[in-house]
Write an enzyme that holds these catalytic residues in place. Sequence first.
Site, PDB file in Angstrom:
ATOM      1  N   ASP A   8      20.916 -26.509 -12.477  1.00  0.00           N
ATOM      2  CA  ASP A   8      19.495 -26.846 -12.409  1.00  0.00           C
ATOM      3  C   ASP A   8      18.700 -25.544 -12.315  1.00  0.00           C
ATOM      4  O   ASP A   8      19.265 -24.441 -12.454  1.00  0.00           O
ATOM      5  CB  ASP A   8      19.203 -27.847 -11.271  1.00  0.00           C
ATOM      6  N   CYS A  65      23.788 -25.390  -8.520  1.00  0.00           N
ATOM      7  CA  CYS A  65      22.400 -25.671  -8.114  1.00  0.00           C
ATOM      8  C   CYS A  65      22.079 -24.738  -6.953  1.00  0.00           C
ATOM      9  O   CYS A  65      22.765 -23.718  -6.773  1.00  0.00           O
ATOM     10  CB  CYS A  65      22.186 -27.141  -7.797  1.00  0.00           C
ATOM     11  N   THR A  67      22.273 -25.167  -3.604  1.00  0.00           N
ATOM     12  CA  THR A  67      23.338 -25.189  -2.596  1.00  0.00           C
ATOM     13  C   THR A  67      24.693 -25.593  -3.165  1.00  0.00           C
ATOM     14  O   THR A  67      25.718 -25.420  -2.505  1.00  0.00           O
ATOM     15  CB  THR A  67      23.008 -26.221  -1.504  1.00  0.00           C
ATOM     16  N   HIS A  98      45.872 -28.081  -4.172  1.00  0.00           N
ATOM     17  CA  HIS A  98      46.058 -29.287  -3.354  1.00  0.00           C
ATOM     18  C   HIS A  98      45.324 -30.515  -3.889  1.00  0.00           C
ATOM     19  O   HIS A  98      45.823 -31.628  -3.759  1.00  0.00           O
ATOM     20  CB  HIS A  98      45.560 -29.048  -1.918  1.00  0.00           C
ATOM     21  N   HIS A 134      50.734 -34.045  -2.329  1.00  0.00           N
ATOM     22  CA  HIS A 134      49.375 -33.964  -2.888  1.00  0.00           C
ATOM     23  C   HIS A 134      49.149 -35.067  -3.922  1.00  0.00           C
ATOM     24  O   HIS A 134      48.071 -35.668  -3.978  1.00  0.00           O
ATOM     25  CB  HIS A 134      49.141 -32.589  -3.521  1.00  0.00           C
TER      26      HIS A 134
HETATM   27  C1  RB5 Z   1      16.444 -27.589  -5.682  1.00  0.00           C
HETATM   28  O1  RB5 Z   1      15.343 -27.197  -4.926  1.00  0.00           O
HETATM   29  C2  RB5 Z   1      17.625 -27.881  -4.777  1.00  0.00           C
HETATM   30  O2  RB5 Z   1      17.353 -28.966  -3.946  1.00  0.00           O
HETATM   31  C3  RB5 Z   1      18.872 -28.149  -5.594  1.00  0.00           C
HETATM   32  O3  RB5 Z   1      19.113 -27.082  -6.433  1.00  0.00           O
HETATM   33  C4  RB5 Z   1      20.142 -28.342  -4.807  1.00  0.00           C
HETATM   34  O4  RB5 Z   1      20.325 -27.343  -3.870  1.00  0.00           O
HETATM   35  C5  RB5 Z   1      20.373 -29.682  -4.270  1.00  0.00           C
HETATM   36  O5  RB5 Z   1      21.394 -29.972  -3.655  1.00  0.00           O
END
Ligand code: RB5
Length: 152
Positions: A8, A65, A67, A98, A134
């Site tokens: 994203d 993304c 996080t 695993h 596993h």
């Molecule tokens: C975008 O602001 C952020 O929320 C997205 O990239 C991500 O971290 C969501 O989990």
Amino acid sequence: MKIAVGADHAGVRLKDGIISVIKDLGHDVVDLGCNCTESVDYPDYAVPVAEMVASGEADRGVLICGTGIGMSIAANKVPGVRCALVHDLFSAKATREHNDTNVLAMGERVIGPGLAEEIARVWLSTEFSQGERHIGRLGKVSDVEHKYHPAP
Ligand code: RB5
């Protein structure tokens, strides 16, 4: 292997470096976007990557993304996908050995490009251990999928 990649707006800056690593390892890349820094919605990129992997059209997927959490949640909704959110090299190796994970998620706001690229390199280069325990555990995970998504 054919590797589908998606990001994203909060992960797009890492994407080119990851694509270079994938190509450097001799794999083919399918870049499903995004290619912008305007705000977009991570499921719109996670799901197409996950579906390519689940259908066998791609061997593996990499999602980025801010996080990595949203991407991993969305990807894991697609039956057949085992997506791992990874921010360290130990987990990159262990989750292939695993969990036989077929999608990797990372967060651009969590780690830098050097570590992200090394994680991708390790994850792409590590085989599933084929250990009986596993395989049994992954079978139990599949059973849960079949329970909630019974074959038509
Ligand atoms: C975008 O602001 C952020 O929320 C997205 O990239 C991500 O971290 C969501 O989990």
